[in-house]
Each structure stands twice: as C-alpha cells, then as structure tokens.
Write an enzyme that holds these catalytic residues in place. Structure first.
Site, short mmCIF file in Angstrom:
data_model
loop_
_atom_site.label_atom_id
_atom_site.label_comp_id
_atom_site.label_asym_id
_atom_site.label_seq_id
_atom_site.Cartn_x
_atom_site.Cartn_y
_atom_site.Cartn_z
N SER A 133 -94.41 55.88 116.31
CA SER A 133 -94.49 57.14 117.05
C SER A 133 -95.81 57.18 117.83
O SER A 133 -96.02 56.33 118.70
CB SER A 133 -94.36 58.33 116.08
OG SER A 133 -94.19 59.54 116.79
N ASP A 153 -83.03 58.31 118.85
CA ASP A 153 -84.34 58.96 118.75
C ASP A 153 -84.39 60.16 119.70
O ASP A 153 -84.42 60.00 120.92
CB ASP A 153 -85.44 57.96 119.10
CG ASP A 153 -86.83 58.44 118.70
OD1 ASP A 153 -87.03 59.67 118.66
OD2 ASP A 153 -87.71 57.61 118.44
N HIS A 198 -85.80 59.24 114.72
CA HIS A 198 -87.18 58.87 115.05
C HIS A 198 -87.87 58.06 113.96
O HIS A 198 -89.07 58.01 113.89
CB HIS A 198 -87.99 60.12 115.38
CG HIS A 198 -89.36 59.81 115.94
ND1 HIS A 198 -89.56 58.94 116.99
CD2 HIS A 198 -90.59 60.24 115.60
CE1 HIS A 198 -90.85 58.87 117.26
NE2 HIS A 198 -91.50 59.65 116.43
#
Length: 759
Positions: A628, A703, A735
């Site tokens: 991320s 995602d 995600h």
C-alpha cells in the site's frame, strides 16, 4: 551516524528481550518456524491465546469461553470473593433454551477461530441489567436471563441484513439491505427508512472511512431516534473492476472519486420509528463538504457533528435541532494551513450535561479539552494555536491534558470521582498506557504497569478496568484493575506461542531523521545464529505513511511473522518509522505535506546509512518491501536510489497520487490542480527509466483502495522507458491477500529475495 538509546520506559525492555530470545535460539535441536506457523491463514499458524472478556454489570466480567460463559468477580458481592470464578451459562444450556423457542443454535467456539469469527455468538452484556446476556444465533437475537435460565426476549435478524446497529435501551435494530436503510423495532416490526435508487447509499459509512468514520447509523441515548448518513454518489464516475470467476468476466463497478474530481455528497437524516418520519439536518449545499464525528446530546434533542471543507483545513463543530433539523450554532472552529483532521466525536460528561470533551491537535498533539456549553452565547474570539493554525471559540474551555505526547482513546468516566479514563503515549511514543485525569484539578494518574501497549474496557461505573496488554517480553496479559487503588487480578497470562522454536533476536533504538534533529525509532531483527564477523544481506520492511506505526512496545516490538522467517533464513530485517508516520504529533506527521514519499524516502536512506555502518551488513545487498503506502515507498526507493537498493517487492502500490481517492489524497497532497509540482514529483511513472535492480510489483485484481490502474500504468511507463520490472496478480482479492492465499503471498515474496538478494 547518530544512534540514540530509546527512552527509559523502553530501555529496560531492550535489555530483557534479546536475553529472552537468546535462550530460545541457543538450543540447536529446536526447529525454525515455517510460513505456515507465522502467517495468518497458515495450517499451523501460531497465535496468542485469544480469550475474550466483557463486562457483566459492575460486579464481574465474563469470559466468553469454549463451552461456557465464565465470570470473575471484581468485588466481594453476591456471596462471592474477588477473583473467584463462576459459570454463568454453558453452551449446552443456552442452546437448549434457544432450540426450545425455535431460535436456532449457537455455534461452538473453536480455538482456531479468530476473534472476529467469535464475536457474533455473544454480542454483549447488558450492563445495567444484572442477569441478562445478549446472544446471536445468526438468525435471531435473544436475551437470556442466565440466573433463571430462561429467554425473556428475542428478535429475528432479517435475511441479507448488513451494518447491524442494535440499541440496548429500545432494542431497536438498524440495518441495511443493499443501499437502503431499515429499522426492526423491539416487537419485530420491520420499517423501511429509505427507498433510494442505485447511486444513493443510506445507513453506511461515508467519506471512504476517513475522519474516524466507521459506521453509518447513530442511535440517540434512549434509542428512540436514529441519525444516519445518506450518501449521493451518483455523480461519481463508476470505476471498473473485473470479476474473473465467471466464464465471461463481469465488470464490477465501484464509485471511486479520485483527487481533484467530483466527490460524493452527504446528508445526515434523523428517523423517528414512532412516527416513521425523517428530518434531514439543514446543513445547506453538501457539495465539497464532509460531515463526521456525529454525537447526541444526553437529552436526545440535539445532534452535534464536525463539518470539514474539501480543502480539509477548516473544521467546525455544529449543533442541530434533532426534531426540526435546524442549525442551532457553529460553536467551535479550527483552521490550519496544512490540514485539520478531526477523528473523535464529542463526549458529554455523564454527571454534567452542560460540559463535553473535545479532542484537538491545536497544541500540536491530540489532547483533551473541556468545553462549557452554558457559555456558548459568549461573543467569541479567534486565537493563534501552537500548531501554526488558529481556532475560534465562544465558550469557556479548559485543557485537561498537555505535553509532547498524545491521547489515543477515551475509555470512559469514573462518575464518582469525576475522572476521565484514557489511553495515551505519555510514557513513550512506542507505548499506549492507561491513565485517569481529574476534571477538577487536571491531575493525571497512571493505572497500569507502565510498560507495553494497553487497550482496556471500563466498567459502567468507571471503577474497574479489563486491561488487555502486551509488551516486548509478554505475548498477552489480561488484568482486572481497580481504578481507585490500582490493585489488579490477573485473568490471563498467555504463553509464548513460539516456545520451542528457533527465534531471532530483536533490537530497537533511534537514529536521526534527514532533518538532522528528529529521533526516529527502528527495529532490527537478526538471525538466530547471528555471527558478527559475517556479512548479511538486509531487507527494509517499510510502510511510512500517515496513521500507521510499525515499531511499537508490544509483543516482540510488533515484529511481523515474515520478518522472523526471513531473519532465520539469514537476512537482517530492518524497519524504520520515518517522519509522516503515526503517534508522534502533528508536526512530525505533516512534514510530508504536498510531497508524499519524498521526505519519507530521505529518512529511509538514513536508515540504510545506519545499516551500512554496521560491520555485519553487506551494503551491496540491500532490499526493500512494503504494501500500500509501503508499496509506494518500495517503488520510490528503488527508482530514486537505484544505487542503494538492489531488490524490491511492492504490494498494492500507489504510483500516481492523482489516481488515489479524494479524502485521503487531498488531505496530504491537496488537488492536482493546486499542487501540480507535488503530484509531478511524486508520480513514479516519471521515474520508470531509473530502474536498475529487480523490482516485483504485486497487485490484487479487485483492489478498490489502490486501484489496479496504478500498477498497470506503471508497467506501461516501464515498457516505454525500456526497463523491466516483474508483475504478479492475485485474483479475487482486494487491497491485500488474506486467508490461505496469504501464505502463498509470502512464499512468493521470499522466493524473489532468495533469487536476487541472497547472493
């Protein structure tokens, strides 16, 4: 390199932990933990004891056990002695009662179940009603009088219900089906609150869960009125994600407002189940405005919320009439040249409904302020704040906590002593400890053992705490604490889940940031058979973004299972919380404003310089991995410092901040139109030609946080620049990669470093 010992509260632990781990690793016959042992989802995943406790009235707490609900008395009473245990009800007894009423059956607790899987079985204890327990069979809620062994009330759970919000006073249930909101009353009547078309969502979390928002419904104190969010996102262009589980792939469309583009519009409604009517708060045009931190006045007649402008640099605490929706006043405001970030609703004092607690960073750290509603009619004045902004207030305000540390959470009140119970980083930025502060004189008193990371549940009266904590040498401990004198009863001391396995050693300390003055905390994990005369490859595990802290004073300093695994394979694992990360105050966090990834990268390079200064580090074999924001950091470090980093694995990376969502992206970067240079410098596609080492990008095809467009556009930029990263896709995941596939993920990451960094 300036290396500094960490502060007193942690330094003692620093000495103890390597000794603990050295004891484990010296025995050559022990085996090393596998990924299956270390990664959630693994067949043999080892986790700490996951017992749960909840308050039962103010006399005892209940353990939600495998076959029975057991309690521990906090005080001498009901013929019991403090610390003694008793059985409230067994699973067999509860199921017999439920099945006799045709209400279904509670599933057995399993030692392999996660906490989240266990919670639906026993939903909560009715704090004010002594013998009652609320249970959930999945099809019905029921209240059991465990002393009389009878069911006194039940309520069906509607099929397909989501976002359930049950009120213990009225026993009304708010829930959603699809995009609409419903209420089931205590007698089982189903009321449809909204009837909106696709593109308008009611009763669910809004603003993409930013600003502390985690739900979309808010019951009044008596449970007779329901405030809820109505989000119109029809103007937001649907973003296509592809579902490949069908023979002909299907497009799943999500509403994803990107930085600088049209955002959704939110209103707050108030529904009355008795009249079945809804009133919307008269907040004006909702365009480019955020509404957050909703709370009710104790009398249930007034609603408070914090409004934030789209620039997120001006917050207003607003008061509305719950019956008419009329704006009654804007009673407090804060401005800051970078951003204001309200995270907590106001909390009224239970003994004085004319005063409430407001949390603010106006002195640079999140602290508690006592507001007097009775003085709202003052003229008001604007003041300069210590954090570089301004604030306007029209009432008497007393700051209750202050100092270079921050309040993390308000647990509740001791009404007898008129004290607030809260957690804070007062001992160390790595810790979270429990304190009480007197409303009358501001005296702060610690309530726990002063070490580790604590979370707690406060009893209804505020006299007792269930303290759940871990420290570097303690996997998990749960104590019952008497707030008055600090006396405690231990309910659980968890065993080391890695006992008998070969484990690495862990060190923590500080180095200076790239600004030359700010202390940054690091964690270093060394192989079990570490030899200071050898040269080891090093891997930086990085996150680096706001609202996250990787190095803490919790069990094993919050080390990740994969770090343990890689250290045992012969790597030095290193993590540094750079400027921009959490729990260090506003100035520390907003040092990265309008240029995400750049200052953070400079700090990470300081970490590498520290590593290279160690004689046992092979400076030619430095790798980096993160997910991320950490994926952004990994990619950025590989491209900005190709002479330093040889191998990188970036998961779910942000590549271009103009592709990221509005609320988060514009807070830290402003819009692409107002900050073109910042977006240009942070756009990693512009650096694609710099890639020299081996870089693996991993992305999930579903995602909806960091959309796949980031990775795909970066691949195109690399093709154009004639550079050659690698790519791996995890189908059907969002995600991150969870469940059984998470072990596969970490095996994939491991193989990449083994292929390109081990030699």
């Amino acid at each position: 390199m300036n290396v500094k010992k960490i502060n007193k509260g942690i330094a003692v632990l620093l000495l103890a932990v390597p000794t603990l781990f050295t004891t484990n690793v010296m025995a050559q016959e022990t085996k090393k933990p596998t990924l299956e042992d270390l990664i959630p989802g693994g067949d043999t995943y080892r986790k700490t004891d996951n017992k749960q406790y909840q308050w039962y009235a103010d006399a005892a707490c209940l353990e939600l056990g495998a076959e029975r609900i057991e309690g521990t008395w906090t005080v001498n009473g009901v013929g019991a002695k403090a610390g003694n245990t008793f059985t409230a009800i067994t699973l067999e007894e509860a199921n017999k009662l439920l099945e006799e009423k045709g209400l279904g059956k509670l599933s057995n607790f399993s030692k392999t179940q996660s906490l989240n899987q266990q919670r639906p079985v026993i939903e909560g204890i009715l704090l004010q009603i002594d013998p009652l327990i609320l249970v959930n069979t999945g099809k019905n809620r029921a209240i059991i009088d465990w002393k009389k062994k009878e069911i006194i009330w039940s309520q069906p759970i509607p099929e397909k219900a989501a976002n359930e919000d049950w009120n213990e006073v009225s026993r009304h249930l708010a829930y959603t089906i699809g995009n609409n909101l419903y209420v089931m009353t205590d007698n089982g009547s189903m009321l449809q609150v909204t009837n909106e078309p696709e593109g308008i969502v009611c009763g669910q979390s809004v603003h993409r869960n930013e600003f502390g928002i985690s739900k979309g419904t808010f019951w009044s104190p008596k449970g007779d009125l329901l405030a809820f969010y109505r989000m119109n996102e029809s103007m937001v262009t649907p973003y296509p994600l592809v579902d490949i589980t069908q023979r002909i792939a299907v497009v799943d469309k999500v509403r994803y407002p990107m930085a600088g583009m049209l955002s959704h519009q939110v209103k707050v409604g108030v529904y009355n189940p008795a009249t079945q009517k809804t009133v919307y708060l008269d907040a004006g045009d909702p365009k480019d405005r955020y509404f957050t931190n909703i709370s009710w006045a104790p009398d249930g007649k007034t609603i408070y919320l914090i409004e934030l402008n789209r620039d997120q640099n001006h917050a207003k605490l607003c008061q509305y009439n719950a019956e008419t929706g009329e704006l009654m006043g804007e009673i407090y405001e804060e401005r800051h040249p970078k951003y204001v970030e309200p995270q907590h609703p106001i909390i009224f004092l239970p003994w004085d409904s004319s005063k409430f607690i407001y949390q603010s960073q106006r002195d640079g750290y999140n602290h508690l302020y006592l507001f007097d509603v009775k003085t709202n009619d003052m003229k008001g004045e604007t003041y300069g704040s210590q954090n570089g902004g301004t604030y306007f207030q029209r009432q008497n305000v007393t700051q209750l906590t202050q100092g270079p540390w921050l309040v993390k959470d308000v647990l509740g009140f001791n009404t007898t002593k008129k004290e607030i119970i809260f957690t804070a980083t007062k001992e160390s930025p790595l810790q979270s400890n429990i304190y009480k502060v007197s409303i009358s004189n501001g005296k702060i008193t610690p309530l726990d053992n002063g070490t580790g990371v604590h979370s707690a549940q406060l009893s209804a009266s505020g006299h007792y705490l269930i303290d759940n904590y871990s420290s570097p040498e303690m996997p998990r401990s749960i104590d019952l604490i008497t707030v008055k004198n600090g006396k405690s009863i231990n309910l659980l001391t968890a065993k080391d889940q890695y006992e008998g396995l070969t484990m690495p050693s862990i060190e923590v300390g500080t180095i200076k940031a790239a600004d030359g003055k700010t202390d940054l905390y690091y964690r270093m994990v060394k192989p079990a058979d570490f030899d200071p005369t050898k040269k080891y490859p090093a891997i930086i595990y990085v996150y680096g973004g706001p609202k996250a802290q990787m190095v803490t004073g919790s069990w094993m300093y919050n080390v990740r299972g994969w770090d343990i695994y890689m250290a045992n394979k012969g790597y030095i694992m290193f993590t540094l919380d750079n400027r921009g990360s959490d729990n260090r105050g506003l100035e520390f966090e907003n040092a990265t404003f309008r240029q995400l990834g750049i200052e953070e990268g400079k700090d990470q390079v300081k970490g590498v310089e520290f590593l290279k200064a160690q004689p046992y580090i092979d400076g030619d074999r430095i790798g980096v991995h993160g997910w991320s924001f950490g994926g952004h950091m990994t990619t950025a470090l590989m491209l900005r410092y190709p002479e330093i980093f040889k191998v990188g694995v970036a998961g779910g990376p942000v590549i271009d901040w103009s592709y990221y969502e509005i609320m988060y992206g514009e807070r830290y970067m402003d819009t692409p139109e107002s900050n073109p240079d910042g977006y240009q410098q942070s756009n990693l596609k512009n650096l694609a030609g710099n890639l020299k080492g081996h870089l693996l990008i991993i992305h999930d095809d579903h995602d909806d946080t960091c959309v796949p467009q980031h990775t795909l556009s970066f691949m195109k930029a690399c093709v154009d620049a004639r550079t050659y990263p690698d790519l791996f896709i995890y189908p059907t995941h969002k995600h991150n990669v969870s469940g059984r596939d998470r072990v596969h993920l970490h095996e994939k990451i491991t193989r990449y470093f083994e292929d390109y960094l081990s030699k």
